[in-house]
Motif scaffolding. Structure first.
Motif, PDB file in Angstrom:
ATOM      1  N   GLN A   1       0.821  -1.195   0.000  1.00 23.02           N
ATOM      2  CA  GLN A   1       0.000   0.000   0.000  1.00 23.02           C
ATOM      3  C   GLN A   1       0.863   1.256   0.000  1.00 23.02           C
ATOM      4  O   GLN A   1       2.023   1.233   0.412  1.00 23.02           O
TER       5      GLN A   1
ATOM      6  N   GLN B   1      -8.257   3.050   0.457  1.00 21.16           N
ATOM      7  CA  GLN B   1      -8.665   1.971   1.357  1.00 21.16           C
ATOM      8  C   GLN B   1      -8.998   2.476   2.757  1.00 21.16           C
ATOM      9  O   GLN B   1      -9.791   1.874   3.480  1.00 21.16           O
TER      10      GLN B   1
ATOM     11  N   SER C   1      -5.403   3.105  11.799  1.00 23.58           N
ATOM     12  CA  SER C   1      -5.396   2.342  10.545  1.00 23.58           C
ATOM     13  C   SER C   1      -4.946   0.904  10.737  1.00 23.58           C
ATOM     14  O   SER C   1      -5.443  -0.001  10.056  1.00 23.58           O
TER      15      SER C   1
ATOM     16  N   GLN D   1      -2.242  -0.402   9.749  1.00 22.31           N
ATOM     17  CA  GLN D   1      -1.702  -0.910   8.489  1.00 22.31           C
ATOM     18  C   GLN D   1      -0.263  -0.486   8.241  1.00 22.31           C
ATOM     19  O   GLN D   1       0.205  -0.519   7.100  1.00 22.31           O
TER      20      GLN D   1
ATOM     21  N   ARG E   1       2.137  -2.808   6.229  1.00 23.54           N
ATOM     22  CA  ARG E   1       1.856  -3.047   4.809  1.00 23.54           C
ATOM     23  C   ARG E   1       2.332  -1.908   3.914  1.00 23.54           C
ATOM     24  O   ARG E   1       2.347  -2.056   2.692  1.00 23.54           O
TER      25      ARG E   1
END
Length: 278
Positions: free
Chosen positions: A3, A25, A54, A56, A59
């Motif tokens: 990402q 996203q 998030s 995340q 990633r």
């Protein structure tokens, strides 16, 4: 799935967008960041809150950060170091907030690019890189036409009793304003720029008042007059502008540009929607 994180940080708010295959996203808005005024601890807190929300960070393979105050190599380096602490596996790029507008509106086209939000800044973009840039002096010494500057002009007129009495009463009622409170907020509390910028919506809502209209018109005339003096082509190239003030004051901004012989190209509220699709 790898990402990309796009960040657009201004003095008032910071927009975080997690992108995968050209689709947003996850979107998050945090407090504003400007390394000229915001402490490293506060910057870490804001980014850390996004990471927690998030979930995340692992990633992320690329972080593209556009930020106020990041035109200098020193500030860009500081921001890059802070960001890498949260995203150790990502390629990190740090640009000035002006470059976000350049990438959004002026890629491959020569133009003057500007931001009119809480603060103000301009540059000459050659279609690929920033060729020249007017000095950004901040709200104490510059930022003509910004939200802070509009609020400062309104507040000064009120405190000096230079505005119509009916307008002064309306301002007092809506903001519970007094001389003592205003002086305390400007000189004794942190972030006086955001306090002064909080009066910009009052200016916008009262543009049908001749006094307020002239106040805004003169602020924007100063913006164009001062900024264009740094660019030989300032009266020939289009001016592509972004920011809440540019967007919400378009009519009077265009009036000021015409008086100062500047040609408006495009005006957007924020570059992020266009950056996401590129």
């Amino acid at each position: 799935m790898s990402q990309t994180l796009l960040v657009d940080a201004g003095a008032t708010k910071t927009a975080f967008n997690v992108i995968s295959d050209g689709v947003v996203q996850f979107e998050y808005f945090g407090a504003g960041i400007n390394p000229n005024y915001t402490s490293e601890d506060e910057i870490s807190r804001i980014i850390g809150e996004f990471v927690r929300q998030s979930g995340q960070a692992d990633r992320m393979r690329e972080v593209c950060y556009y930020g106020a105050g990041c035109a200098s190599l020193e500030n860009a380096g500081r921001m890059g170091s802070t960001i890498r602490k949260f995203f150790p596996n990502a390629r990190v790029q740090v640009y000035s907030d002006l470059m976000a507008v350049c990438h959004a509106l002026s890629r491959n086209r020569r133009s003057v690019v500007g931001i009119l939000g809480t603060g103000a800044a301009t540059c000459l973009f050659d279609g690929n890189t920033i060729e020249n840039r007017a000095p950004s002096l901040g709200y104490m010494l510059g930022d003509e036409g910004s939200g802070t500057n509009l609020g400062k002009r309104l507040l000064t007129a009120y405190l000096r009793e230079q505005m119509p009495s009916s307008l002064a009463k309306q301002l007092e009622q809506e903001h519970q304003l007094s001389l003592g409170e205003a002086i305390h907020r400007v000189y004794r509390e942190p972030s006086p720029n955001t306090f002064m910028a909080s009066f910009a919506p009052f200016v916008q809502q009262n543009l049908d008042n001749a006094f307020v209209h002239d106040l805004a018109l003169n602020a924007f005339r100063d913006f164009f007059s001062i900024q264009k003096s740094y660019y030989e082509e300032g009266e020939m190239l289009p001016w592509n502008l972004s920011g809440s003030v540019a967007f919400h004051f378009q009519e009077v901004l265009r009036q000021a540009a015409e008086i100062e012989h500047c040609r408006i190209g495009e005006i957007i509220q924020a570059p992020m929607p266009l950056l996401v699709t590129q």
